[in-house]
Design a protein around this motif. Structure first.
Motif, PDB file in Angstrom:
ATOM      1  N   SER A  56       0.811  -1.219   0.000  1.00 33.63           N
ATOM      2  CA  SER A  56       0.000   0.000   0.000  1.00 33.63           C
ATOM      3  C   SER A  56       0.842   1.266   0.000  1.00 33.63           C
ATOM      4  CB  SER A  56      -0.932   0.003   1.221  1.00 33.63           C
ATOM      5  OG  SER A  56      -1.767  -1.134   1.228  1.00 33.63           O
ATOM      6  N   ALA A  57       2.136   1.115  -0.163  1.00 36.85           N
ATOM      7  CA  ALA A  57       3.033   2.278  -0.139  1.00 36.85           C
ATOM      8  C   ALA A  57       2.702   3.220  -1.289  1.00 36.85           C
ATOM      9  CB  ALA A  57       4.482   1.821  -0.229  1.00 36.85           C
ATOM     10  N   GLU A  58       3.015   4.500  -1.092  1.00 35.46           N
ATOM     11  CA  GLU A  58       2.838   5.510  -2.142  1.00 35.46           C
ATOM     12  C   GLU A  58       4.192   6.105  -2.497  1.00 35.46           C
ATOM     13  OE1 GLU A  58       0.339   6.234  -3.915  1.00 35.46           O
ATOM     14  OE2 GLU A  58      -1.182   5.047  -2.874  1.00 35.46           O
ATOM     15  N   PRO A  59       4.612   6.017  -3.743  1.00 33.73           N
ATOM     16  CA  PRO A  59       3.919   5.318  -4.831  1.00 33.73           C
ATOM     17  C   PRO A  59       3.985   3.803  -4.640  1.00 33.73           C
ATOM     18  CG  PRO A  59       6.083   6.015  -5.547  1.00 33.73           C
ATOM     19  CD  PRO A  59       5.898   6.603  -4.172  1.00 33.73           C
ATOM     20  N   PRO A  60       3.098   3.069  -5.288  1.00 35.10           N
ATOM     21  CA  PRO A  60       3.098   1.608  -5.146  1.00 35.10           C
ATOM     22  C   PRO A  60       4.429   1.025  -5.632  1.00 35.10           C
ATOM     23  CG  PRO A  60       1.095   2.380  -6.221  1.00 35.10           C
ATOM     24  CD  PRO A  60       2.033   3.545  -6.175  1.00 35.10           C
ATOM     25  N   PRO A  61       4.846  -0.098  -5.067  1.00 34.79           N
ATOM     26  CA  PRO A  61       6.114  -0.707  -5.512  1.00 34.79           C
ATOM     27  C   PRO A  61       6.038  -1.136  -6.967  1.00 34.79           C
ATOM     28  CG  PRO A  61       4.893  -2.213  -4.079  1.00 34.79           C
ATOM     29  CD  PRO A  61       4.195  -0.887  -4.006  1.00 34.79           C
ATOM     30  N   SER A  62       7.109  -0.913  -7.700  1.00 31.41           N
ATOM     31  CA  SER A  62       7.175  -1.360  -9.092  1.00 31.41           C
ATOM     32  C   SER A  62       7.261  -2.880  -9.132  1.00 31.41           C
ATOM     33  CB  SER A  62       8.401  -0.757  -9.785  1.00 31.41           C
ATOM     34  OG  SER A  62       9.592  -1.247  -9.179  1.00 31.41           O
ATOM     35  N   HIS A  63       7.066  -3.439 -10.317  1.00 39.05           N
ATOM     36  CA  HIS A  63       7.184  -4.896 -10.468  1.00 39.05           C
ATOM     37  C   HIS A  63       8.589  -5.350 -10.072  1.00 39.05           C
ATOM     38  CE1 HIS A  63       6.671  -8.922 -11.914  1.00 39.05           C
ATOM     39  NE2 HIS A  63       7.573  -8.781 -12.862  1.00 39.05           N
ATOM     40  N   GLU A  64       9.591  -4.541 -10.431  1.00 36.46           N
ATOM     41  CA  GLU A  64      10.983  -4.881 -10.089  1.00 36.46           C
ATOM     42  C   GLU A  64      11.197  -4.865  -8.582  1.00 36.46           C
ATOM     43  OE1 GLU A  64      10.546  -3.900 -14.157  1.00 36.46           O
ATOM     44  OE2 GLU A  64      10.061  -2.666 -12.394  1.00 36.46           O
ATOM     45  N   ALA A  65      10.640  -3.850  -7.922  1.00 38.30           N
ATOM     46  CA  ALA A  65      10.794  -3.741  -6.468  1.00 38.30           C
ATOM     47  C   ALA A  65      10.067  -4.886  -5.769  1.00 38.30           C
ATOM     48  CB  ALA A  65      10.262  -2.390  -5.985  1.00 38.30           C
ATOM     49  N   PHE A  66       8.900  -5.234  -6.267  1.00 34.26           N
ATOM     50  CA  PHE A  66       8.127  -6.327  -5.686  1.00 34.26           C
ATOM     51  C   PHE A  66       8.889  -7.647  -5.836  1.00 34.26           C
ATOM     52  CE2 PHE A  66       4.863  -9.439  -5.092  1.00 34.26           C
ATOM     53  CZ  PHE A  66       3.937  -8.852  -4.240  1.00 34.26           C
ATOM     54  N   THR A  67       9.431  -7.865  -7.032  1.00 32.97           N
ATOM     55  CA  THR A  67      10.201  -9.081  -7.283  1.00 32.97           C
ATOM     56  C   THR A  67      11.406  -9.170  -6.355  1.00 32.97           C
ATOM     57  OG1 THR A  67       9.547  -9.061  -9.620  1.00 32.97           O
ATOM     58  CG2 THR A  67      11.457 -10.394  -9.040  1.00 32.97           C
ATOM     59  N   ALA A  68      12.098  -8.040  -6.176  1.00 32.56           N
ATOM     60  CA  ALA A  68      13.278  -8.015  -5.308  1.00 32.56           C
ATOM     61  C   ALA A  68      12.909  -8.364  -3.871  1.00 32.56           C
ATOM     62  CB  ALA A  68      13.936  -6.635  -5.364  1.00 32.56           C
ATOM     63  N   GLU A  69      11.747  -7.894  -3.425  1.00 28.82           N
ATOM     64  CA  GLU A  69      11.313  -8.177  -2.047  1.00 28.82           C
ATOM     65  C   GLU A  69      10.976  -9.655  -1.884  1.00 28.82           C
ATOM     66  OE1 GLU A  69      10.842  -6.343   1.756  1.00 28.82           O
ATOM     67  OE2 GLU A  69      11.743  -5.738  -0.152  1.00 28.82           O
ATOM     68  N   VAL A  70      10.306 -10.214  -2.870  1.00 31.11           N
ATOM     69  CA  VAL A  70      10.000 -11.645  -2.821  1.00 31.11           C
ATOM     70  C   VAL A  70      11.292 -12.460  -2.838  1.00 31.11           C
ATOM     71  CG1 VAL A  70       8.945 -13.556  -4.091  1.00 31.11           C
ATOM     72  CG2 VAL A  70       7.722 -11.391  -3.884  1.00 31.11           C
ATOM     73  N   GLU A  71      12.227 -12.056  -3.681  1.00 29.88           N
ATOM     74  CA  GLU A  71      13.508 -12.771  -3.777  1.00 29.88           C
ATOM     75  C   GLU A  71      14.276 -12.716  -2.455  1.00 29.88           C
ATOM     76  OE1 GLU A  71      15.362 -10.834  -7.088  1.00 29.88           O
ATOM     77  OE2 GLU A  71      14.755 -12.405  -8.508  1.00 29.88           O
ATOM     78  N   LEU A 175      -0.406  -8.405 -20.908  1.00 34.47           N
ATOM     79  CA  LEU A 175       1.007  -8.809 -20.879  1.00 34.47           C
ATOM     80  C   LEU A 175       1.603  -8.574 -19.492  1.00 34.47           C
ATOM     81  CD1 LEU A 175       2.259  -7.426 -24.334  1.00 34.47           C
ATOM     82  CD2 LEU A 175       1.856  -9.818 -23.694  1.00 34.47           C
ATOM     83  N   GLY A 176       1.194  -7.475 -18.855  1.00 32.72           N
ATOM     84  CA  GLY A 176       1.671  -7.203 -17.502  1.00 32.72           C
ATOM     85  C   GLY A 176       1.202  -8.258 -16.522  1.00 32.72           C
ATOM     86  N   VAL A 177      -0.047  -8.692 -16.656  1.00 32.88           N
ATOM     87  CA  VAL A 177      -0.585  -9.751 -15.799  1.00 32.88           C
ATOM     88  C   VAL A 177       0.203 -11.039 -16.005  1.00 32.88           C
ATOM     89  CG1 VAL A 177      -2.571 -11.262 -15.399  1.00 32.88           C
ATOM     90  CG2 VAL A 177      -2.907  -8.789 -15.635  1.00 32.88           C
ATOM     91  N   HIS A 178       0.467 -11.384 -17.263  1.00 30.62           N
ATOM     92  CA  HIS A 178       1.202 -12.618 -17.565  1.00 30.62           C
ATOM     93  C   HIS A 178       2.622 -12.571 -17.019  1.00 30.62           C
ATOM     94  CE1 HIS A 178      -1.520 -14.093 -21.096  1.00 30.62           C
ATOM     95  NE2 HIS A 178      -2.176 -13.868 -19.989  1.00 30.62           N
ATOM     96  N   GLU A 179       3.264 -11.402 -17.102  1.00 29.76           N
ATOM     97  CA  GLU A 179       4.626 -11.265 -16.586  1.00 29.76           C
ATOM     98  C   GLU A 179       4.665 -11.512 -15.083  1.00 29.76           C
ATOM     99  OE1 GLU A 179       8.264  -7.950 -16.432  1.00 29.76           O
ATOM    100  OE2 GLU A 179       6.247  -7.359 -17.060  1.00 29.76           O
ATOM    101  N   LYS A 180       3.692 -10.942 -14.379  1.00 30.57           N
ATOM    102  CA  LYS A 180       3.659 -11.113 -12.929  1.00 30.57           C
ATOM    103  C   LYS A 180       3.301 -12.540 -12.545  1.00 30.57           C
ATOM    104  CE  LYS A 180       2.600  -6.258 -12.147  1.00 30.57           C
ATOM    105  NZ  LYS A 180       1.594  -5.237 -11.773  1.00 30.57           N
ATOM    106  N   LEU A 181       2.407 -13.147 -13.316  1.00 29.56           N
ATOM    107  CA  LEU A 181       2.071 -14.546 -13.040  1.00 29.56           C
ATOM    108  C   LEU A 181       3.267 -15.461 -13.296  1.00 29.56           C
ATOM    109  CD1 LEU A 181      -1.548 -14.861 -14.457  1.00 29.56           C
ATOM    110  CD2 LEU A 181      -0.839 -15.095 -12.078  1.00 29.56           C
ATOM    111  N   GLY A 182       4.117 -15.053 -14.235  1.00 28.20           N
ATOM    112  CA  GLY A 182       5.334 -15.820 -14.490  1.00 28.20           C
ATOM    113  C   GLY A 182       6.229 -15.858 -13.268  1.00 28.20           C
ATOM    114  N   MET A 183       6.258 -14.750 -12.520  1.00 28.04           N
ATOM    115  CA  MET A 183       7.057 -14.717 -11.300  1.00 28.04           C
ATOM    116  C   MET A 183       6.484 -15.675 -10.265  1.00 28.04           C
ATOM    117  SD  MET A 183       8.034 -11.522  -8.814  1.00 28.04           S
ATOM    118  CE  MET A 183       6.444 -11.445  -8.024  1.00 28.04           C
ATOM    119  N   VAL A 184       5.163 -15.779 -10.194  1.00 28.04           N
ATOM    120  CA  VAL A 184       4.528 -16.707  -9.263  1.00 28.04           C
ATOM    121  C   VAL A 184       4.991 -18.134  -9.556  1.00 28.04           C
ATOM    122  CG1 VAL A 184       2.333 -17.687  -8.522  1.00 28.04           C
ATOM    123  CG2 VAL A 184       2.513 -15.226  -8.920  1.00 28.04           C
TER     124      VAL A 184
END
Length: 201
Positions: A56-71, A175-184
């Motif tokens: 819920s951070a502002e601005p929301p985390p980018s896909h890259e930032a989210f991926t880094a946190e999961v990693e 395409l954005g949805v598919h990219e994020k699902l690929g990370m899952v």
């Protein structure tokens, strides 16, 4: 008495040597404790609060930032599951330290946070996917309507002119949805069968 004085000196020296030997023997276990202390922070994480604050951070985390946190949490669990940090049991001169439970607790917590992040992402993607489907169906409905007057005809002409841009925007979202699902899938996180259908958007 001279004899006792000599004995006292020998006892004092013996105590000093014993103290030094014990101190040396504990250097290894202390180093192991220090090593683990750099990972135990994860045990203090309040998972729901952490995920909510991060997403819920502002601005929301980018896909890259989210991926880094999961990693970050995924890698922490991997370290604990292997022998990079420590073996299940470490042998020292005076004692044997069992690390198995500590490693398991840290790994379990790291995976809990990782999976909570991925679950939140799937939840957000499901909501986003519903919006994409609604937009697409609205476009199909508009194209299916047969104009009954000049006003409706003008609306349809304008809609058709703007359609390529709208379609491109929808495709980008998909395409954005598919990219994020690929990370899952990359982290082998299991989603429900219903959420898995997101791949076919």
């Amino acid at each position: 008495h001279p004899l006792c004085a000599g004995l006292d000196q020998e006892l004092a020296q013996l105590r000093r040597m014993l103290k030094e030997a014990v101190a040396r023997a504990y250097e290894g276990p202390e180093a192991l404790r220090e090593k683990f202390s750099s990972f135990t922070w994860v045990l203090e994480v309040d998972t729901p609060e952490f995920v909510e604050d991060f997403c819920s951070a502002e601005p929301p985390p980018s896909h890259e930032a989210f991926t880094a946190e999961v990693e970050k949490f995924h890698d922490l669990a991997s370290k604990m599951q292997g022998v990079e940090v420590a073996f299940h049991a470490e042998e020292f001169s005076l004692l044997r330290v069992s690390c198995e439970q500590a490693k398991q607790d840290i790994a379990d917590k790291a995976l809990e946070v990782r999976d909570a992040l991925l679950s939140r992402m799937v939840e957000d993607l499901t909501f986003q996917n519903e919006g994409i489907v609604e937009t697409y169906e609205g476009m199909l409905e508009a194209l299916a309507n047969v104009p009954s007057n000049e006003k409706e005809l003008d609306f349809l002409k304008t809609f058709i002119e703007e359609a390529p841009e709208k379609v491109e925007a929808v495709v980008d979202q998909v395409l954005g949805v598919h990219e994020k699902l690929g990370m899952v899938g990359r982290f082998k996180y299991r989603v429900s069968e219903e959420d898995g259908l997101l791949n076919w958007t």
